[in-house]
Design a protein around this motif. Sequence first.
Motif, PDB file in Angstrom:
ATOM      1  N   PHE A 139      -4.365  -5.647   5.742  1.00 38.53           N
ATOM      2  CA  PHE A 139      -4.279  -6.853   4.910  1.00 38.53           C
ATOM      3  C   PHE A 139      -4.363  -8.068   5.817  1.00 38.53           C
ATOM      4  O   PHE A 139      -3.959  -8.020   6.982  1.00 38.53           O
ATOM      5  N   MET A 162      -2.588   0.365  -4.458  1.00 35.96           N
ATOM      6  CA  MET A 162      -2.102  -0.973  -4.157  1.00 35.96           C
ATOM      7  C   MET A 162      -1.228  -1.453  -5.305  1.00 35.96           C
ATOM      8  O   MET A 162      -1.567  -1.265  -6.480  1.00 35.96           O
ATOM      9  N   LEU A 222      -6.677   2.251   2.097  1.00 34.79           N
ATOM     10  CA  LEU A 222      -6.422   0.870   2.516  1.00 34.79           C
ATOM     11  C   LEU A 222      -5.699   0.882   3.851  1.00 34.79           C
ATOM     12  O   LEU A 222      -4.697   1.579   4.024  1.00 34.79           O
ATOM     13  N   ALA A 225      -8.551  -7.479   2.555  1.00 30.85           N
ATOM     14  CA  ALA A 225      -8.106  -6.106   2.801  1.00 30.85           C
ATOM     15  C   ALA A 225      -9.251  -5.312   3.412  1.00 30.85           C
ATOM     16  O   ALA A 225     -10.428  -5.653   3.237  1.00 30.85           O
ATOM     17  N   TRP A 264      -9.970  -7.994  -7.114  1.00 28.73           N
ATOM     18  CA  TRP A 264     -10.613  -7.867  -5.807  1.00 28.73           C
ATOM     19  C   TRP A 264     -12.110  -7.695  -5.958  1.00 28.73           C
ATOM     20  O   TRP A 264     -12.594  -7.142  -6.947  1.00 28.73           O
ATOM     21  N   THR A 288     -10.487  -1.054   4.677  1.00 29.75           N
ATOM     22  CA  THR A 288     -10.238   0.369   4.478  1.00 29.75           C
ATOM     23  C   THR A 288     -10.652   1.166   5.713  1.00 29.75           C
ATOM     24  O   THR A 288     -11.386   0.667   6.574  1.00 29.75           O
ATOM     25  N   VAL A 307       0.863  -1.185   0.000  1.00 26.11           N
ATOM     26  CA  VAL A 307       0.000   0.000   0.000  1.00 26.11           C
ATOM     27  C   VAL A 307       0.898   1.233   0.000  1.00 26.11           C
ATOM     28  O   VAL A 307       1.797   1.355   0.834  1.00 26.11           O
ATOM     29  N   GLY A 346      -4.201 -11.527  -5.056  1.00 23.38           N
ATOM     30  CA  GLY A 346      -4.111 -10.079  -5.121  1.00 23.38           C
ATOM     31  C   GLY A 346      -4.209  -9.460  -6.495  1.00 23.38           C
ATOM     32  O   GLY A 346      -4.064  -8.250  -6.639  1.00 23.38           O
TER      33      GLY A 346
END
Length: 204
Positions: A156, A132, A153, A168, A185, A170, A125, A182
């Motif tokens: 994780f 990301m 973000l 993930a 998403w 936020t 991040v 990854g």
Amino acid sequence: MAKAGVLYVGTDNGLYIFSDPGGTGRWRLLPDVALANEQIIGLVAADSQSLVVATKQAFQRSDDGGRQWQEADAEDRMLFNFLNSQRVPVATVQGMGVWRHSEPPLSDCSLLAVLSGKQEVLLAVTAEGKRMLRSDDGGKTWQDVSVTFQGRLSAFAPSSYHIDVVWAGTDTGQILRSDDRGRSWQHVGNVPHAVRCLAAVRVA
């Protein structure tokens, strides 16, 4: 049938729990909030029942999925040594740690995740939580990840039950999941407070 799953979400105001009882990918936010009014700054779940959290005031342990809590012992507290480090925090399947080198792999990196497997994957991040990136070569080269989210973000959590799955969160309370290490998403759900830590486990 796929195994049921539990996602623990530590926030600025309590611990929230998502459940996928049928293992179908339909994650539901449970109504009860544990440790209400506590800021959860660290979280480790050994399984679906046993978890330890760090708050601003204390370290607490639950062995019944977050219904009852007791003071964590010295061994449990050692799981949160990363909180006192100046190095970049790193999310792994064992919980949170710190980046193995004194310098982060990216200059403005604020958070990392290490996805184990035949080919280790790094997620980073940057840009104060707005961007990301992903690396397949130990951080030598990076690619931008196309992901839509609100806010920044802030957490994780590589899944403990599948090497391809990573979560993930936020600071606006969004929960995101990737099923392909990854690369892409999807939005899974929301909590009403900023996400600070995550742990995903299967129900035994």
